[in-house]
Design a protein around this motif. Structure first.
Motif, PDB file in Angstrom:
ATOM      1  N   LEU A   1      16.516   9.877  -4.541  1.00  0.00           N
ATOM      2  CA  LEU A   1      16.580   9.948  -3.082  1.00  0.00           C
ATOM      3  C   LEU A   1      15.735  11.128  -2.590  1.00  0.00           C
ATOM      4  CD1 LEU A   1      17.761   8.810  -0.490  1.00  0.00           C
ATOM      5  CD2 LEU A   1      19.710  10.322  -0.793  1.00  0.00           C
ATOM      6  N   THR A   2      14.475  10.820  -2.300  1.00  0.00           N
ATOM      7  CA  THR A   2      13.561  11.818  -1.755  1.00  0.00           C
ATOM      8  C   THR A   2      12.852  11.212  -0.548  1.00  0.00           C
ATOM      9  OG1 THR A   2      11.744  11.101  -3.176  1.00  0.00           O
ATOM     10  CG2 THR A   2      13.152  12.869  -4.026  1.00  0.00           C
ATOM     11  N   LEU A   3      12.176  12.050   0.205  1.00  0.00           N
ATOM     12  CA  LEU A   3      11.424  11.540   1.360  1.00  0.00           C
ATOM     13  C   LEU A   3      10.292  10.609   0.929  1.00  0.00           C
ATOM     14  CD1 LEU A   3      11.204  14.670   3.671  1.00  0.00           C
ATOM     15  CD2 LEU A   3      12.559  12.627   3.998  1.00  0.00           C
ATOM     16  N   THR A   4       9.708  10.879  -0.210  1.00  0.00           N
ATOM     17  CA  THR A   4       8.621  10.035  -0.702  1.00  0.00           C
ATOM     18  C   THR A   4       9.116   8.625  -0.975  1.00  0.00           C
ATOM     19  OG1 THR A   4       7.670  11.990  -1.749  1.00  0.00           O
ATOM     20  CG2 THR A   4       6.808   9.868  -2.426  1.00  0.00           C
ATOM     21  N   THR A   5      10.271   8.496  -1.623  1.00  0.00           N
ATOM     22  CA  THR A   5      10.787   7.163  -1.906  1.00  0.00           C
ATOM     23  C   THR A   5      11.277   6.481  -0.633  1.00  0.00           C
ATOM     24  OG1 THR A   5      12.940   8.081  -2.501  1.00  0.00           O
ATOM     25  CG2 THR A   5      11.402   7.618  -4.295  1.00  0.00           C
ATOM     26  N   LEU A   6      11.865   7.238   0.274  1.00  0.00           N
ATOM     27  CA  LEU A   6      12.328   6.638   1.531  1.00  0.00           C
ATOM     28  C   LEU A   6      11.171   6.108   2.360  1.00  0.00           C
ATOM     29  CD1 LEU A   6      15.142   9.054   2.728  1.00  0.00           C
ATOM     30  CD2 LEU A   6      15.383   6.682   2.044  1.00  0.00           C
ATOM     31  N   PHE A   7      10.173   6.938   2.588  1.00  0.00           N
ATOM     32  CA  PHE A   7       9.046   6.512   3.417  1.00  0.00           C
ATOM     33  C   PHE A   7       8.153   5.510   2.688  1.00  0.00           C
ATOM     34  CE2 PHE A   7       9.583  10.725   5.703  1.00  0.00           C
ATOM     35  CZ  PHE A   7      10.279  10.144   6.741  1.00  0.00           C
ATOM     36  N   GLY A   8       8.051   5.622   1.386  1.00  0.00           N
ATOM     37  CA  GLY A   8       7.230   4.688   0.635  1.00  0.00           C
ATOM     38  C   GLY A   8       7.794   3.277   0.605  1.00  0.00           C
ATOM     39  N   ASN A   9       9.112   3.151   0.640  1.00  0.00           N
ATOM     40  CA  ASN A   9       9.750   1.837   0.584  1.00  0.00           C
ATOM     41  C   ASN A   9      10.152   1.301   1.946  1.00  0.00           C
ATOM     42  OD1 ASN A   9       9.884   1.202  -2.257  1.00  0.00           O
ATOM     43  ND2 ASN A   9      11.154   3.026  -2.411  1.00  0.00           N
ATOM     44  N   ALA A  10       9.933   2.061   2.999  1.00  0.00           N
ATOM     45  CA  ALA A  10      10.388   1.628   4.324  1.00  0.00           C
ATOM     46  C   ALA A  10       9.703   0.340   4.772  1.00  0.00           C
ATOM     47  CB  ALA A  10      10.148   2.745   5.346  1.00  0.00           C
ATOM     48  N   ILE A  11       8.409   0.229   4.593  1.00  0.00           N
ATOM     49  CA  ILE A  11       7.700  -0.966   5.060  1.00  0.00           C
ATOM     50  C   ILE A  11       7.995  -2.151   4.142  1.00  0.00           C
ATOM     51  CG2 ILE A  11       5.456  -1.919   5.684  1.00  0.00           C
ATOM     52  CD1 ILE A  11       4.520   0.927   6.200  1.00  0.00           C
ATOM     53  N   ALA A  12       8.170  -1.899   2.850  1.00  0.00           N
ATOM     54  CA  ALA A  12       8.555  -2.975   1.940  1.00  0.00           C
ATOM     55  C   ALA A  12       9.943  -3.497   2.303  1.00  0.00           C
ATOM     56  CB  ALA A  12       8.531  -2.486   0.500  1.00  0.00           C
ATOM     57  N   PHE A  13      10.833  -2.606   2.675  1.00  0.00           N
ATOM     58  CA  PHE A  13      12.162  -2.991   3.134  1.00  0.00           C
ATOM     59  C   PHE A  13      12.048  -3.805   4.413  1.00  0.00           C
ATOM     60  CE2 PHE A  13      16.217  -2.308   5.241  1.00  0.00           C
ATOM     61  CZ  PHE A  13      17.110  -2.480   4.209  1.00  0.00           C
ATOM     62  N   ALA A  14      11.175  -3.389   5.315  1.00  0.00           N
ATOM     63  CA  ALA A  14      10.984  -4.104   6.577  1.00  0.00           C
ATOM     64  C   ALA A  14      10.433  -5.510   6.337  1.00  0.00           C
ATOM     65  CB  ALA A  14      10.040  -3.318   7.487  1.00  0.00           C
ATOM     66  N   THR A  15       9.624  -5.690   5.304  1.00  0.00           N
ATOM     67  CA  THR A  15       9.111  -7.016   4.976  1.00  0.00           C
ATOM     68  C   THR A  15      10.263  -7.957   4.623  1.00  0.00           C
ATOM     69  OG1 THR A  15       7.073  -6.052   4.145  1.00  0.00           O
ATOM     70  CG2 THR A  15       7.569  -8.293   3.456  1.00  0.00           C
ATOM     71  N   GLY A  16      11.174  -7.487   3.808  1.00  0.00           N
ATOM     72  CA  GLY A  16      12.345  -8.294   3.470  1.00  0.00           C
ATOM     73  C   GLY A  16      13.206  -8.594   4.672  1.00  0.00           C
TER      74      GLY A  16
ATOM     75  N   VAL B   1       0.836  -1.208   0.000  1.00  0.00           N
ATOM     76  CA  VAL B   1       0.000   0.000   0.000  1.00  0.00           C
ATOM     77  C   VAL B   1       0.867   1.254   0.000  1.00  0.00           C
ATOM     78  CG1 VAL B   1      -1.648   1.327   1.379  1.00  0.00           C
ATOM     79  CG2 VAL B   1      -1.989  -1.113   1.067  1.00  0.00           C
ATOM     80  N   SER B   2       1.909   1.257   0.864  1.00  0.00           N
ATOM     81  CA  SER B   2       2.758   2.452   0.935  1.00  0.00           C
ATOM     82  C   SER B   2       3.546   2.647  -0.360  1.00  0.00           C
ATOM     83  CB  SER B   2       3.698   2.374   2.138  1.00  0.00           C
ATOM     84  OG  SER B   2       4.674   1.377   1.951  1.00  0.00           O
ATOM     85  N   CYS B   3       4.002   1.550  -0.968  1.00  0.00           N
ATOM     86  CA  CYS B   3       4.716   1.666  -2.252  1.00  0.00           C
ATOM     87  C   CYS B   3       3.793   2.180  -3.355  1.00  0.00           C
ATOM     88  CB  CYS B   3       5.294   0.315  -2.660  1.00  0.00           C
ATOM     89  SG  CYS B   3       6.894  -0.046  -1.955  1.00  0.00           S
ATOM     90  N   ALA B   4       2.552   1.701  -3.354  1.00  0.00           N
ATOM     91  CA  ALA B   4       1.622   2.126  -4.406  1.00  0.00           C
ATOM     92  C   ALA B   4       1.313   3.621  -4.301  1.00  0.00           C
ATOM     93  CB  ALA B   4       0.334   1.308  -4.322  1.00  0.00           C
ATOM     94  N   PHE B   5       0.982   4.083  -3.110  1.00  0.00           N
ATOM     95  CA  PHE B   5       0.645   5.502  -2.957  1.00  0.00           C
ATOM     96  C   PHE B   5       1.859   6.406  -3.185  1.00  0.00           C
ATOM     97  CE2 PHE B   5      -3.119   4.065  -0.403  1.00  0.00           C
ATOM     98  CZ  PHE B   5      -4.051   4.526  -1.308  1.00  0.00           C
ATOM     99  N   ALA B   6       2.997   6.021  -2.626  1.00  0.00           N
ATOM    100  CA  ALA B   6       4.190   6.839  -2.811  1.00  0.00           C
ATOM    101  C   ALA B   6       4.656   6.802  -4.265  1.00  0.00           C
ATOM    102  CB  ALA B   6       5.300   6.371  -1.878  1.00  0.00           C
ATOM    103  N   GLY B   7       4.498   5.658  -4.928  1.00  0.00           N
ATOM    104  CA  GLY B   7       4.870   5.565  -6.337  1.00  0.00           C
ATOM    105  C   GLY B   7       3.987   6.424  -7.213  1.00  0.00           C
ATOM    106  N   LEU B   8       2.694   6.422  -6.918  1.00  0.00           N
ATOM    107  CA  LEU B   8       1.780   7.281  -7.668  1.00  0.00           C
ATOM    108  C   LEU B   8       2.111   8.754  -7.441  1.00  0.00           C
ATOM    109  CD1 LEU B   8      -0.698   7.288  -9.503  1.00  0.00           C
ATOM    110  CD2 LEU B   8      -2.103   7.389  -7.451  1.00  0.00           C
ATOM    111  N   TRP B   9       2.425   9.107  -6.204  1.00  0.00           N
ATOM    112  CA  TRP B   9       2.793  10.479  -5.881  1.00  0.00           C
ATOM    113  C   TRP B   9       4.092  10.871  -6.583  1.00  0.00           C
ATOM    114  CZ3 TRP B   9       0.349  14.473  -4.002  1.00  0.00           C
ATOM    115  CH2 TRP B   9       1.076  15.569  -3.564  1.00  0.00           C
ATOM    116  N   ASN B  10       5.030   9.938  -6.688  1.00  0.00           N
ATOM    117  CA  ASN B  10       6.299  10.212  -7.358  1.00  0.00           C
ATOM    118  C   ASN B  10       6.117  10.432  -8.858  1.00  0.00           C
ATOM    119  OD1 ASN B  10       8.445  10.489  -5.665  1.00  0.00           O
ATOM    120  ND2 ASN B  10       9.386   8.535  -6.151  1.00  0.00           N
ATOM    121  N   CYS B  11       5.114   9.805  -9.438  1.00  0.00           N
ATOM    122  CA  CYS B  11       4.901   9.937 -10.886  1.00  0.00           C
ATOM    123  C   CYS B  11       4.311  11.280 -11.275  1.00  0.00           C
ATOM    124  CB  CYS B  11       4.006   8.807 -11.383  1.00  0.00           C
ATOM    125  SG  CYS B  11       4.859   7.227 -11.448  1.00  0.00           S
TER     126      CYS B  11
END
Length: 163
Positions: free
Chosen positions: A108-123, A18-28
Motif C-alpha cells: 500500500l503505497t502511493l505508487t501502487t494506488l495511483f498506478g492502478n487507479a485507471i486500471a481499476f476504473a477500466t473494470g 501505461v500507468s500500471c507499466a510505469f508505476a510497476g517499473l518504478w515499484n521494482c
C-alpha cells in the motif's frame, strides 16, 4: 454499448496499462520484496490490458491478435468478470477489478494506488456497461404495481388457508 462508451473503455484500458507499466517499473526499483512483487504484478496487469484493449501495442507477439479477437467477442459483463469472478451471470458485478486491487494489497503505497487507479476504473466502466440502460419511470411503475398485486394475491391466499 454505444460507440463512444466502447472507445472510452478502450482508452481507459490503454491509459491503465501505461500507468500500471510505469508505476510497476518504478515499484521494482527498491529493496523491499513486497514492493517488487507488487511491481511485477502491475506490469503483468499492464500486459493483459495492452493485450485485451490495445492489441496494436503487442503486434510482435504471435498470439496477440488471437487473444484480442477473443477479448472483443466477450460481453461487457464477461470483461468485468475477468477482473473479478461473479456469483451469478446476470448479477451486477461488485468490485470488478481484482487484478488492480492485488498490488495495492501487497504494498500500500502511493505508487501502487495511483498506478492502478485507471486500471481499476477500466473494470468499473465495463461493470457499469454490464448493468445496461436505465429504464423509464412508466415501466418501473408497472413492475412495482405488478409486484404489489402479486403480494396481495399471495396474502389473500394465505389468509384463506389459515381459516
Amino acid at each position: 454499448m454505444t460507440w463512444w462508451y466502447r472507445w472510452l473503455c478502450r482508452m481507459a484500458g490503454l491509459l491503465g496499462g501505461v500507468s500500471c507499466a510505469f508505476a510497476g517499473l518504478w515499484n521494482c526499483v527498491t529493496i523491499n520484496p513486497l514492493n517488487i512483487a507488487a511491481g511485477v504484478w502491475m506490469m503483468l496487469n499492464a500486459f493483459v490490458l495492452f493485450l485485451c484493449e490495445a492489441p496494436f501495442c503487442c503486434q510482435f507477439i504471435e498470439f496477440a491478435n488471437a487473444a484480442a479477437a477473443r477479448a472483443d467477442r466477450l460481453r461487457p459483463w464477461q470483461k468485468a468478470a475477468f477482473f473479478k469472478k461473479q456469483r451469478e451471470r446476470r448479477s451486477a458485478p461488485r468490485l470488478p477489478c481484482r487484478m488492480a486491487a492485488v498490488p495495492v494489497m501487497l504494498s500500500l503505497t502511493l505508487t501502487t494506488l495511483f498506478g492502478n487507479a485507471i486500471a481499476f476504473a477500466t473494470g468499473v466502466l465495463y461493470g457499469l456497461s454490464a448493468l445496461g440502460k436505465k429504464g423509464d419511470a412508466i415501466s418501473y411503475a408497472r413492475i412495482q404495481q405488478q409486484k404489489q398485486m402479486d403480494e396481495e394475491k399471495l396474502a389473500g391466499a394465505l389468509e384463506g388457508q389459515a381459516l
